[in-house]
Design a protein around this motif. Sequence first.
Motif, PDB file in Angstrom:
ATOM      1  N   ASN A 166       9.349  -4.540   2.445  1.00 44.44           N
ATOM      2  CA  ASN A 166      10.599  -3.993   2.973  1.00 44.44           C
ATOM      3  C   ASN A 166      11.600  -5.127   3.147  1.00 44.44           C
ATOM      4  O   ASN A 166      11.348  -6.082   3.879  1.00 44.44           O
ATOM      5  CB  ASN A 166      10.326  -3.286   4.311  1.00 44.44           C
ATOM      6  N   ASN A 167      12.732  -4.982   2.455  1.00 45.67           N
ATOM      7  CA  ASN A 167      13.783  -5.998   2.518  1.00 45.67           C
ATOM      8  C   ASN A 167      13.271  -7.378   2.110  1.00 45.67           C
ATOM      9  O   ASN A 167      13.499  -8.374   2.799  1.00 45.67           O
ATOM     10  CB  ASN A 167      14.413  -6.021   3.924  1.00 45.67           C
ATOM     11  N   LYS A 168      12.553  -7.387   1.008  1.00 53.39           N
ATOM     12  CA  LYS A 168      11.987  -8.622   0.449  1.00 53.39           C
ATOM     13  C   LYS A 168      12.346  -8.678  -1.030  1.00 53.39           C
ATOM     14  O   LYS A 168      12.805  -7.694  -1.610  1.00 53.39           O
ATOM     15  CB  LYS A 168      10.447  -8.607   0.573  1.00 53.39           C
ATOM     16  N   ASP A 169      12.063  -9.814  -1.631  1.00 54.24           N
ATOM     17  CA  ASP A 169      12.177  -9.901  -3.087  1.00 54.24           C
ATOM     18  C   ASP A 169      10.990  -9.147  -3.679  1.00 54.24           C
ATOM     19  O   ASP A 169       9.834  -9.526  -3.430  1.00 54.24           O
ATOM     20  CB  ASP A 169      12.173 -11.371  -3.522  1.00 54.24           C
ATOM     21  N   ILE A 170      11.259  -8.086  -4.406  1.00 55.26           N
ATOM     22  CA  ILE A 170      10.162  -7.232  -4.881  1.00 55.26           C
ATOM     23  C   ILE A 170      10.190  -7.060  -6.401  1.00 55.26           C
ATOM     24  O   ILE A 170      11.223  -7.234  -7.041  1.00 55.26           O
ATOM     25  CB  ILE A 170      10.174  -5.832  -4.207  1.00 55.26           C
ATOM     26  N   VAL A 171       9.013  -6.746  -6.921  1.00 52.05           N
ATOM     27  CA  VAL A 171       8.843  -6.495  -8.354  1.00 52.05           C
ATOM     28  C   VAL A 171       8.300  -5.083  -8.519  1.00 52.05           C
ATOM     29  O   VAL A 171       7.354  -4.704  -7.821  1.00 52.05           O
ATOM     30  CB  VAL A 171       7.862  -7.510  -8.981  1.00 52.05           C
ATOM     31  N   VAL A 172       8.928  -4.318  -9.402  1.00 54.26           N
ATOM     32  CA  VAL A 172       8.436  -2.971  -9.708  1.00 54.26           C
ATOM     33  C   VAL A 172       7.706  -3.015 -11.040  1.00 54.26           C
ATOM     34  O   VAL A 172       8.170  -3.643 -12.001  1.00 54.26           O
ATOM     35  CB  VAL A 172       9.588  -1.948  -9.772  1.00 54.26           C
ATOM     36  N   TRP A 173       6.562  -2.368 -11.086  1.00 53.78           N
ATOM     37  CA  TRP A 173       5.768  -2.258 -12.316  1.00 53.78           C
ATOM     38  C   TRP A 173       5.772  -0.798 -12.721  1.00 53.78           C
ATOM     39  O   TRP A 173       5.321   0.058 -11.969  1.00 53.78           O
ATOM     40  CB  TRP A 173       4.332  -2.724 -12.048  1.00 53.78           C
ATOM     41  N   TYR A 174       6.278  -0.532 -13.901  1.00 60.77           N
ATOM     42  CA  TYR A 174       6.396   0.866 -14.349  1.00 60.77           C
ATOM     43  C   TYR A 174       5.626   1.016 -15.655  1.00 60.77           C
ATOM     44  O   TYR A 174       5.833   0.251 -16.595  1.00 60.77           O
ATOM     45  CB  TYR A 174       7.869   1.213 -14.558  1.00 60.77           C
ATOM     46  N   THR A 175       4.742   1.994 -15.690  1.00 62.13           N
ATOM     47  CA  THR A 175       3.916   2.210 -16.886  1.00 62.13           C
ATOM     48  C   THR A 175       4.317   3.486 -17.607  1.00 62.13           C
ATOM     49  O   THR A 175       4.314   4.568 -17.019  1.00 62.13           O
ATOM     50  CB  THR A 175       2.418   2.259 -16.509  1.00 62.13           C
ATOM     51  N   ALA A 229       0.824  -1.215   0.000  1.00 61.84           N
ATOM     52  CA  ALA A 229       0.000   0.000   0.000  1.00 61.84           C
ATOM     53  C   ALA A 229       0.857   1.263   0.000  1.00 61.84           C
ATOM     54  O   ALA A 229       0.425   2.322  -0.455  1.00 61.84           O
ATOM     55  CB  ALA A 229      -0.940   0.003   1.213  1.00 61.84           C
ATOM     56  N   ASP A 230       2.072   1.153   0.508  1.00 59.46           N
ATOM     57  CA  ASP A 230       2.976   2.318   0.555  1.00 59.46           C
ATOM     58  C   ASP A 230       3.658   2.558  -0.786  1.00 59.46           C
ATOM     59  O   ASP A 230       4.451   3.491  -0.911  1.00 59.46           O
ATOM     60  CB  ASP A 230       4.072   2.101   1.608  1.00 59.46           C
ATOM     61  N   ALA A 231       3.385   1.714  -1.756  1.00 56.65           N
ATOM     62  CA  ALA A 231       4.152   1.788  -3.011  1.00 56.65           C
ATOM     63  C   ALA A 231       3.224   1.765  -4.216  1.00 56.65           C
ATOM     64  O   ALA A 231       3.363   0.959  -5.122  1.00 56.65           O
ATOM     65  CB  ALA A 231       5.158   0.643  -3.068  1.00 56.65           C
ATOM     66  N   ARG A 232       2.252   2.657  -4.168  1.00 60.33           N
ATOM     67  CA  ARG A 232       1.377   2.887  -5.330  1.00 60.33           C
ATOM     68  C   ARG A 232       1.580   4.350  -5.687  1.00 60.33           C
ATOM     69  O   ARG A 232       1.032   5.232  -5.035  1.00 60.33           O
ATOM     70  CB  ARG A 232      -0.079   2.605  -4.968  1.00 60.33           C
ATOM     71  N   ILE A 233       2.365   4.590  -6.732  1.00 56.83           N
ATOM     72  CA  ILE A 233       2.935   5.923  -6.922  1.00 56.83           C
ATOM     73  C   ILE A 233       2.383   6.623  -8.152  1.00 56.83           C
ATOM     74  O   ILE A 233       2.501   6.128  -9.276  1.00 56.83           O
ATOM     75  CB  ILE A 233       4.468   5.830  -7.059  1.00 56.83           C
ATOM     76  N   SER A 235       1.884   9.732 -18.726  1.00 58.75           N
ATOM     77  CA  SER A 235       0.437   9.940 -18.549  1.00 58.75           C
ATOM     78  C   SER A 235      -0.200   8.760 -17.815  1.00 58.75           C
ATOM     79  O   SER A 235       0.267   7.632 -17.916  1.00 58.75           O
ATOM     80  CB  SER A 235      -0.240  10.096 -19.915  1.00 58.75           C
ATOM     81  N   ILE A 236      -1.281   9.047 -17.092  1.00 52.34           N
ATOM     82  CA  ILE A 236      -2.059   7.982 -16.459  1.00 52.34           C
ATOM     83  C   ILE A 236      -3.476   8.010 -17.020  1.00 52.34           C
ATOM     84  O   ILE A 236      -3.898   8.985 -17.643  1.00 52.34           O
ATOM     85  CB  ILE A 236      -2.077   8.115 -14.925  1.00 52.34           C
ATOM     86  N   GLY A 249      -6.853  -1.244 -13.813  1.00 47.60           N
ATOM     87  CA  GLY A 249      -6.823  -0.261 -12.727  1.00 47.60           C
ATOM     88  C   GLY A 249      -5.432   0.242 -12.417  1.00 47.60           C
ATOM     89  O   GLY A 249      -5.255   1.370 -11.952  1.00 47.60           O
ATOM     90  N   TYR A 250      -4.455  -0.579 -12.704  1.00 46.45           N
ATOM     91  CA  TYR A 250      -3.066  -0.203 -12.426  1.00 46.45           C
ATOM     92  C   TYR A 250      -2.618   0.993 -13.259  1.00 46.45           C
ATOM     93  O   TYR A 250      -1.595   1.601 -12.955  1.00 46.45           O
ATOM     94  CB  TYR A 250      -2.134  -1.397 -12.680  1.00 46.45           C
ATOM     95  N   THR A 251      -3.345   1.368 -14.298  1.00 43.46           N
ATOM     96  CA  THR A 251      -2.928   2.487 -15.144  1.00 43.46           C
ATOM     97  C   THR A 251      -3.252   3.847 -14.530  1.00 43.46           C
ATOM     98  O   THR A 251      -3.035   4.880 -15.159  1.00 43.46           O
ATOM     99  CB  THR A 251      -3.553   2.399 -16.547  1.00 43.46           C
ATOM    100  N   LYS A 252      -3.768   3.857 -13.287  1.00 46.48           N
ATOM    101  CA  LYS A 252      -3.950   5.134 -12.582  1.00 46.48           C
ATOM    102  C   LYS A 252      -2.702   5.536 -11.792  1.00 46.48           C
ATOM    103  O   LYS A 252      -2.668   6.594 -11.179  1.00 46.48           O
ATOM    104  CB  LYS A 252      -5.159   5.037 -11.647  1.00 46.48           C
ATOM    105  N   LYS A 253      -1.740   4.660 -11.723  1.00 43.89           N
ATOM    106  CA  LYS A 253      -0.453   4.967 -11.085  1.00 43.89           C
ATOM    107  C   LYS A 253       0.634   4.529 -12.052  1.00 43.89           C
ATOM    108  O   LYS A 253       0.503   3.479 -12.689  1.00 43.89           O
ATOM    109  CB  LYS A 253      -0.279   4.174  -9.777  1.00 43.89           C
ATOM    110  N   GLN A 254       1.704   5.265 -12.105  1.00 43.16           N
ATOM    111  CA  GLN A 254       2.798   4.854 -13.004  1.00 43.16           C
ATOM    112  C   GLN A 254       3.667   3.765 -12.402  1.00 43.16           C
ATOM    113  O   GLN A 254       4.364   3.059 -13.119  1.00 43.16           O
ATOM    114  CB  GLN A 254       3.715   6.043 -13.342  1.00 43.16           C
ATOM    115  N   LEU A 255       3.623   3.644 -11.081  1.00 39.26           N
ATOM    116  CA  LEU A 255       4.606   2.775 -10.437  1.00 39.26           C
ATOM    117  C   LEU A 255       3.950   2.036  -9.279  1.00 39.26           C
ATOM    118  O   LEU A 255       3.294   2.652  -8.430  1.00 39.26           O
ATOM    119  CB  LEU A 255       5.752   3.679  -9.945  1.00 39.26           C
ATOM    120  N   TRP A 256       4.104   0.721  -9.279  1.00 41.45           N
ATOM    121  CA  TRP A 256       3.632  -0.144  -8.199  1.00 41.45           C
ATOM    122  C   TRP A 256       4.794  -1.046  -7.797  1.00 41.45           C
ATOM    123  O   TRP A 256       5.641  -1.376  -8.621  1.00 41.45           O
ATOM    124  CB  TRP A 256       2.487  -1.049  -8.662  1.00 41.45           C
ATOM    125  N   VAL A 257       4.780  -1.446  -6.568  1.00 44.25           N
ATOM    126  CA  VAL A 257       5.752  -2.438  -6.111  1.00 44.25           C
ATOM    127  C   VAL A 257       4.969  -3.561  -5.439  1.00 44.25           C
ATOM    128  O   VAL A 257       4.109  -3.304  -4.583  1.00 44.25           O
ATOM    129  CB  VAL A 257       6.766  -1.837  -5.111  1.00 44.25           C
TER     130      VAL A 257
END
Lengths: 668, 668
Positions: free
Chosen positions: B606-615, B509-513, B548-549, B563-571
């Motif tokens: 935090n300090n985990k294996d993470i995936v970033v989604w960038y649009t 939730a802290d990483a919807r940018i 753009s979003i 729905g993810y296209t309302k933020k450029q960046l998710w983790v």
Amino acid sequence: MLLYLFFFFFFSSLLSCKAHPLDPLSPSEFIVIQQTIKTSNLFSSTPLYFQYIGLADPDKLLLLSWLSNTSNSPPPRQAFIIARSDHQTHELHVDISTKSIISNTVYTGFSFPLLNFEEQTAASNLPFNYTPFMNSIKKRGLKSSEVVCTTFTVGWFGEVKKSKRLLKILCFATGDTVNLYVRPLEGITIVVDLDLMEIVDYTDRFVVPVPVAGGTDYRSKKQKPPFGPRGKPVTVVQPEGKGFSIDGHSISWANWKFHLSYDVRAGAIISLASVQAHDAKLYRLVLYKGFVSEVFVPYQDPTEEWYYKTFFDAGEFGFGLSASSLQPMSDCPTNAEFLDGYYAAQNGSPVKIKNVFCVFERYSGDSAWRHTEIGIPGMVITEVRPEISLVVRMVSTIGNYDYVTDWEFKTSGAIKFTVTLTGILEVKGTSYTHARQVEQDIDLYGSLLAKNTIGVNHDHFITYYLDLDIDGYNNSFVKAKMKTVNVIDGSSPRKSYWTFVKEIAETEADARIELEAEPAEYLVVNTNKKTKIGNDVGYRFISHGASSISLLSDDDYPQIRAGYTKKQLWVTAYNVSEKWAAGLYTDQSRGDDTINTWSQRNRVINNKDIVVWYTIGFHHAPYQEDFPLMPSLSGGFELRPSNFFETNPLIKTMPFNETHWPKCTNNL
Amino acid sequence: MLLYLFFFFFFSSLLSCKAHPLDPLSPSEFIVIQQTIKTSNLFSSTPLYFQYIGLADPDKLLLLSWLSNTSNSPPPRQAFIIARSDHQTHELHVDISTKSIISNTVYTGFSFPLLNFEEQTAASNLPFNYTPFMNSIKKRGLKSSEVVCTTFTVGWFGEVKKSKRLLKILCFATGDTVNLYVRPLEGITIVVDLDLMEIVDYTDRFVVPVPVAGGTDYRSKKQKPPFGPRGKPVTVVQPEGKGFSIDGHSISWANWKFHLSYDVRAGAIISLASVQAHDAKLYRLVLYKGFVSEVFVPYQDPTEEWYYKTFFDAGEFGFGLSASSLQPMSDCPTNAEFLDGYYAAQNGSPVKIKNVFCVFERYSGDSAWRHTEIGIPGMVITEVRPEISLVVRMVSTIGNYDYVTDWEFKTSGAIKFTVTLTGILEVKGTSYTHARQVEQDIDLYGSLLAKNTIGVNHDHFITYYLDLDIDGYNNSFVKAKMKTVNVIDGSSPRKSYWTFVKEIAETEADARIELEAEPAEYLVVNTNKKTKIGNDVGYRFISHGASSISLLSDDDYPQIRAGYTKKQLWVTAYNVSEKWAAGLYTDQSRGDDTINTWSQRNRVINNKDIVVWYTIGFHHAPYQEDFPLMPSLSGGFELRPSNFFETNPLIKTMPFNETHWPKCTNNL
């Protein structure tokens, strides 16, 4: 003297047959100006120092009229001069053909003109004859031979009375490196009165270790193994020769022609950029004149030794004066041509900057357009056209920082503006040597980059003056806002879509644009010219990153001086005297002659001659990779034709015949 | 059959000695999979149609363990298969070495898999045997020989019951042009049931003129004078040969190495991208895996014939399946190398896409860094290093649109992601022929581009899956927000400055940018690895435009699906099954398997294996220049090392020796 006169007349005659009214002042013209003022006896009692000499803008209507019929005589060539004499700033206009002073007025405002090189050098040398400074050096265990000093403008911080013409001097250790900027003598501040040319204030508040020289020299000859990965070179060839031609200062290439001039303050000035459609021989004007108007660089450190670092690199130091001679084969590719620039020294004599610009055709391996079609049974169609563009490049090195400014012309009709930041950070000395020493509650105003070295947070705001004349003199600014429409009447299975709500900006107040505030396109259109199917011809702005705006508070003094950096885009009514975003006199300026103040007049801009101001902005928080020298970082924007052409002008461009191209890779 | 077996074993043996566990499925492996399923008798009663066959992701921990010691046996090679049989969607896993089916389950959700080419071709041919359609053609004065039809996914608009597997067919006139998309037979909608392979719904609601063919053909051989400006070609040579090497699917160049694979859905997959510092032989992992996960293209027209056009180009049509064979000398420069790709046909047989990728060293005439130093008396130092980067390119042509996707590796350690849009607009037929006919109150949902032709407003959202493993498995996402600090205690002549307030994202939730909501830098760091002076190693994201979003309302069905296209960046937390931004089954999806839904689990990141989604997002409002074919428009972002290296890794790279470079321009 006879020889001098010979050259003088020789150059004059050359000039008369080739000159374009927008050509930069030539060496011989600088001499005419110097001599005209010298022989006028206006300044015979006190020395005169030149701060700025450049071409005075020819009257725009006169110039346009001459362009429409070049057999008429061109507008007269006049120079605009700013000079210091007897603690006063003089503004002069000199007519070059009649060798006469047309006007001579004294500027009575608070601010000061461009610094010249000679006074900066003189000021930088003062500390070495100043005992307290020599003691400070000794205290730091340094020899004067390994110390250099450079000049920093002092800014304005609310002083009410008129200031003296002051400059601050900061000093650095060289020693075993040429990378002086990463070895600051932190704690020492020297203030010089430029009119007296003497140190008027000196403080040495504290000593922190000077960062070590080791590992900071960036010259290839100083590198030791292990070396970085050595790639294989890539170079360009033009099997049929160059595609552009330069006639004096006029350049033509593909469907473009434009004029390229040099100015000691602005650097490159592009004028009369005009583009041709494939179905018409006629060139249509896009950009009457464009140049970098100001470069505002505020550092984000409020402490005693750093608070004032809020530089205006064009208005204080001269974006053109700071231009570096471009290196063939590395600053520009092998297929580049180079042009020289001339500015006036402190005494008015012409000084050459060799290779101040390069012009080259860029091919980066991309396509201008492509399509593969498999939708028609029995056919596979692929058409691709490589993208070749024309780049005009200048590099301005303001002390530590190098700004590469590219003007890129595309056959699509687009013009792309790119600024690349590289060079060396301005760092702050510190006693810290490891991040763990930095408590959470201590604000470094930057980041620890190396032992004893803080990279201080700062911004770069590069503001372009763009006098667009899209297909004619009177233009309008359109805000095409994208608005979500909710479908609530059940007329569609969809619940929403976006559409445009278009507004033409009526007055300047309607055209102060924060790009990221809302989704929108911004265009400059000519409502007097339509395409065949009836759309207004126009160009739109497209950001390619680096669209940051200033975060300083509105009442902070540097922000008052550069208030325009809170919006990326402003539109003002054309006014010949409104050229410099932060004012004609920027050194110690107080914000009374900026885009903001002009915009407050709220002039009508609908269907008028208008000027667009576009600011490329970078927030720069340094990381260790930026040390000891920054990898290039680019950002910019594009002016893209938007109903300017009837159709895509690239379709009718024939592909290259590649059969005879060299394939040197295979041969070697 | 003997020959077949020979080749089969020949390929298998080749494979066993060269294969990397991440290599794409080879032709022989496709045949193993096809034969394994065929001989299993699981689907003997009804025909089986393959929708997707690709490499099943090897277990990440197993793969990392194998990488740390490649003398161990690699993870088993398995294929993931989606197939249709008897109106059901089957998911299978096949182990390739044992030639066995490991699992076979039926997907029971609402949505449908990737379309294959053969069923799209079959569906496109149906109208020509459908009398109402032939009457519609006749009504428009066209012959069937000058009409072609293509396929369009139907979307989801709130249907509650499970839908049939439907597809819409739209048809276009060719005639004297191959540019079919600009000649729509507006008003006709055909619905096909793919399982029945028959037309189940047909409407011909109205007739508007089909736009004329004249001026729309883009092939060079069809152009007539006056031609566009014919420039001079620029080509590249590498006097010392290529600087990269390709070993199977593993590529190494300068300080980079990575693995490049092809997938019929994703297209290019870059894995194990690792970079070397100049002072260490060790390669450090940056990107475990990255690919284009989805491409969402919603049109902004709610009317009957257009509302459903809300395409998911990767999940519905296959970004890899749509890859075009790249043209040497134009799609990629002369110094490029090309790789082929293989996908499974509807019957499981391998199909080759020749030149599906190109790899080349790019030199566009820019510098990687430079500096001129005049601050040291008696010295003028200029050091410049040309920027040469490595580009991996694929072009995906989804019907009318061409997407050029570039992965650009830089010696600075940066990776730049660029998407270039070109190709042909999807236009709407109209009776309007001039802008003056369009009243203010009529919303065209686009712009009049030519007579009878509206360019409909739309968006492109290209979403990257980036499983970053910055110098190791566990990473964290940092939001470094720039906040203005007001100086109110009089401690400085300044009134303000900006500084960072840094937060590590604890949960998803802290990483919807939304990038443009506030000034900030976004980094992925490894808090377990520090530089020598104690900074967390990391990389940061830098936008290069096109951010753009989506502007659709949250409750609109296409928006629910994307729905993810309302933020450029998710983790998100790494999960092997969470690869496709809009869900594994995207055709007629209902938004129940998207980045949003995964992010709602709010896992610890935090300090985990993470995936970033960038649009990367483009709002595309067409202009006349986009007709009949669009000039390229680019946007993207950069992953830039940020305290990953101890210092700028480029300083110790020696400049090229230019003395022996060919100067072909002068010779010719």
